[in-house]
Motif scaffolding. Structure first.
Motif, PDB file in Angstrom:
ATOM      1  N   PRO A 252      20.762 -67.032 -14.032  1.00 22.25           N
ATOM      2  CA  PRO A 252      21.742 -66.471 -13.788  1.00 22.25           C
ATOM      3  C   PRO A 252      22.422 -65.414 -15.619  1.00 22.25           C
ATOM      4  O   PRO A 252      22.662 -64.645 -15.221  1.00 22.25           O
ATOM      5  N   PHE A 256      23.059 -62.448 -15.940  1.00 17.44           N
ATOM      6  CA  PHE A 256      23.728 -60.630 -16.323  1.00 17.44           C
ATOM      7  C   PHE A 256      23.942 -60.218 -17.319  1.00 17.44           C
ATOM      8  O   PHE A 256      24.775 -58.839 -17.140  1.00 17.44           O
ATOM      9  N   ILE A 259      22.001 -56.883 -16.130  1.00 19.56           N
ATOM     10  CA  ILE A 259      22.838 -55.934 -15.392  1.00 19.56           C
ATOM     11  C   ILE A 259      23.566 -55.151 -15.904  1.00 19.56           C
ATOM     12  O   ILE A 259      24.149 -53.747 -15.672  1.00 19.56           O
ATOM     13  N   GLN A 260      24.045 -55.509 -17.275  1.00 16.14           N
ATOM     14  CA  GLN A 260      25.229 -54.755 -17.958  1.00 16.14           C
ATOM     15  C   GLN A 260      24.799 -53.593 -18.881  1.00 16.14           C
ATOM     16  O   GLN A 260      25.480 -53.220 -19.419  1.00 16.14           O
TER      17      GLN A 260
ATOM     18  N   LEU B 315      34.745 -60.372 -18.975  1.00 16.96           N
ATOM     19  CA  LEU B 315      33.514 -60.790 -18.331  1.00 16.96           C
ATOM     20  C   LEU B 315      32.548 -59.771 -17.788  1.00 16.96           C
ATOM     21  O   LEU B 315      31.882 -59.366 -18.188  1.00 16.96           O
ATOM     22  N   ASN B 374      29.433 -51.384 -12.695  1.00 15.06           N
ATOM     23  CA  ASN B 374      29.652 -52.303 -13.648  1.00 15.06           C
ATOM     24  C   ASN B 374      30.484 -53.499 -13.152  1.00 15.06           C
ATOM     25  O   ASN B 374      30.118 -54.692 -13.048  1.00 15.06           O
ATOM     26  N   ARG B 377      28.704 -55.239 -10.572  1.00 16.24           N
ATOM     27  CA  ARG B 377      27.398 -55.627 -10.753  1.00 16.24           C
ATOM     28  C   ARG B 377      27.850 -56.790 -11.188  1.00 16.24           C
ATOM     29  O   ARG B 377      27.322 -58.200 -10.683  1.00 16.24           O
ATOM     30  N   ILE B 378      28.375 -56.887 -11.724  1.00 20.14           N
ATOM     31  CA  ILE B 378      29.442 -58.519 -12.256  1.00 20.14           C
ATOM     32  C   ILE B 378      29.435 -59.498 -11.272  1.00 20.14           C
ATOM     33  O   ILE B 378      29.626 -60.165 -10.633  1.00 20.14           O
ATOM     34  N   MET B 381      27.257 -60.992  -9.369  1.00 24.77           N
ATOM     35  CA  MET B 381      26.366 -62.357  -9.469  1.00 24.77           C
ATOM     36  C   MET B 381      27.452 -63.404  -9.551  1.00 24.77           C
ATOM     37  O   MET B 381      26.936 -64.582  -9.794  1.00 24.77           O
TER      38      MET B 381
END
Lengths: 405, 405
Positions: A252, A256, A259-260, B315, B374, B377-378, B381
């Motif tokens: 994960p 995480f 994806i950024q 985050l 962004n 996407r987060i 998660m």
């Protein structure tokens, strides 16, 4: 006191390792065993199943006297860098013998191989290049190049993983001009990567881990292959932290991060090269777990191990710049633990050590050590809640482990 | 066709919202309702309990005709920035009415308040500064300053959250020179933050969420407070993705990021100011979950909401530079969904819109939109496995939701 050095990962310490230590002491006529051990992330690009502290404790209880940590910058690297870091630590700790397990078992063959490859270096490099261009992975290309040169029967087989490591230890010792005498013993468990149990008492660490992570795998199933101290250590770890660490726990976090990231950002990470960045990013988006991700990522060009190491660097956010800035040998001796015998040795010789010894980490400024601390913090994130908090604290609060002997 | 605009979060859509829409249409004599809705992260610095797509669908089924997303750069902000972004979208979509729910319920009082504060601006700002220096949070300081000025009875109570928002809508409309007529209706559920059920059919979104996250909380327990379409929507989401989103799901990622940051790096994040970086880093290391972390972090100086928003920015890794670079009004209209009536309206008027309308995201270059992608996407998660993969894909594959009306 006479010390023999070993370069290890102990993931976990098993009967084959116990045999190796005994042989090492005999060969080198040593009364002290110094292990240079990878920290929480290993050469195969994996998190160790239990923390470096527990692995240190298990090693000390099973015959090792002093454990120094192989810094992250060397531990998560291909064989030559791994070897250079480890040998530089043994050298700095005044260790005049190094004993490694190998498939070959003949140290003469290793030296002859080194001479042979030095003599044929130009042809060898051309061949390596040729096989790389054919799309082979680097280890495969070097192995093919070596066999193309048709080495004599008394040279080593450089397609075997422990032979490769041993060969690199010898090269590193020469490169570092280290006054260390090198021995080798034949490994009891012949096949490093063997996932199956092939003997009553000797099994590879791979097969032991595999058994531990199988759904119906219990500690009992591996008990016969490890010293009782390892069995108890694993049991305690599972009770204390509730888990053994594997890549899936970190998936994960890896995702995480990915994806950024833009391809450009990903390219700043160590070992992300040659268009790998796009493949990594698209594979991550499409995968639900680490296994799936790796299967999508895998090509002939890169070994599984190489790709896993790249993933560790992404996870820890270790950049090319950070890795290239670091020196090509160790800059400190991080003491993870010692027996009372080991302590005696250290008290007697530590003033002669050519590197500072670190027993407890506080506000580190050393760039190699900062990467170790970062890796340990990330390793802790594999656990959750209270276990995670304990693991996070350990890196700063844990003094070297001491085992009476 | 005549449209009325509403500015919403719908987390989730409840009977109070249905009432608000009906009243808005009446007041504005409108046949189309345009909602500007926060995306996946909300003004209070929380992930929405279900995705923006599901919230769009529930809104469309309950009376809204068009949903535009309020970009991340406005949605996760204090009232004045939130308002400016939202009003700029309604203005760009040619919406000539805006109706908001408030504790006051009298639009005249809002306008009088604006005039009053403009007249006493210098004294007001001095008082705000004074109360900030006393260690109060910004909202508390503005509220105290306002009451020190002793406003007349026919002005609004600026300590109430929906009055504050409404006041900011009016200010934003003036600042943007927007030709929008503003109405207000008294909120049915008087207390925005009320965690308890106080009526048979009307409850705050806070109390509904609280019920959903209680261990024995079931969807049945909130059924009477929401339209049947919301009840079914929540049920479907839970079935499809296996969860409702809350901060605890993102805590591991937040901590993962924080354990790797230096105070200097943390200071580059938006809203991390005035020594907050050290407090955040030490609190993170000591906390096992988000609730614990927030309790350690909380001081009189910062509201819980302000700190949660800061956590969202950490985050999402949203920097001061990114936030300050963005324009102070929306740069696009992101269409999340429409009813058939809404589509008719869009077909008729979209050529007059003063901003480009985006129906599907591909390779976005717009800096505001990149932050939305962004954030989505987060947000994904928070789920795992297949659910995570589906949520990740949605941002790129989901066309606007269409509901027949």
């Amino acid at each position: 006191m006479n010390a023999v050095g070993v370069i290890v990962e102990y993931n976990p310490f098993h009967n084959g390792h116990a045999f190796h230590i005994e042989e090492a002491k005999k060969y080198a006529n040593a009364d002290v065993v110094i292990a240079v051990m990878s920290g929480n992330f290993l050469q195969r690009g994996e998190p160790a199943i239990v923390s470096k502290w527990k692995r240190t404790e298990m090693a000390l209880k099973a015959g090792v006297d002093i454990v120094f940590e192989l810094p992250y910058v060397f531990a998560t690297q291909q064989a030559n860098t791994f070897a250079r870091g480890a040998v530089s630590i043994l050298d700095a700790a005044g260790c005049y013998s190094l004993c490694f397990g190998s498939e070959s078992g003949s140290i003469d063959s290793f030296y002859k191989t080194e001479i042979f490859l030095n003599q044929h270096n130009d042809t060898y490099q051309q061949q390596v290049k040729y096989f790389l261009e054919k799309g082979n992975s680097y280890p495969k290309a070097t192995s093919l190049a070596y066999h193309t040169l048709a080495p004599a029967d008394d040279l080593i087989d450089l397609s075997k993983p422990n032979n490769i490591l041993g060969y690199q230890y010898i090269k590193a010792a020469h490169a570092l001009n280290a006054s260390v005498k090198i021995f080798t013993v034949t490994r009891k468990n012949a096949n490093y990567h063997d996932p199956h149990f092939a003997s009553e008492t000797i099994a590879s660490a791979t097969s032991i881990r595999k058994a531990l992570f199988t759904e119906d795998g219990t500690l009992e199933s591996v008990r016969q292959y490890v010293p009782e101290t390892t069995y108890r250590g694993l049991l305690e770890y599972k009770e204390q932290y509730g888990l053994f660490h594997d890549w899936e726990l970190y998936w994960p976090y890896l995702k995480f991060r990915l994806i950024q990231m833009t391809p450009e950002q990903l390219k700043t990470i160590y070992e992300v090269e040659e268009g790998l960045e796009n493949r990594i990013l698209s594979s991550a988006l499409e995968s639900e777990n680490f296994q799936q991700f790796m299967e999508k990522l895998k090509t002939k060009r890169y070994t599984w191990t190489r790709l896993q190491r790249t993933c560790v660097h992404i996870l820890t956010n270790t950049t090319k710049q950070e890795m290239f800035m670091t020196e090509n040998k160790a800059t400190y001796l991080r003491l993870l633990g010692m027996t009372t015998t080991g302590r005696e040795y250290l008290n007697k010789y530590k003033t002669d050590f050519s590197l500072p010894m670190i027993s407890k980490v506080s506000a580190a400024k050393n760039s190699q050590l900062l990467l170790d601390i970062n890796a340990s913090r990330i390793y802790a994130m594999g656990a959750s809640g209270y276990s995670q908090k304990k693991l996070l604290e350990t890196e700063f609060k844990q003094p070297p482990i001491i085992v009476a002997k």
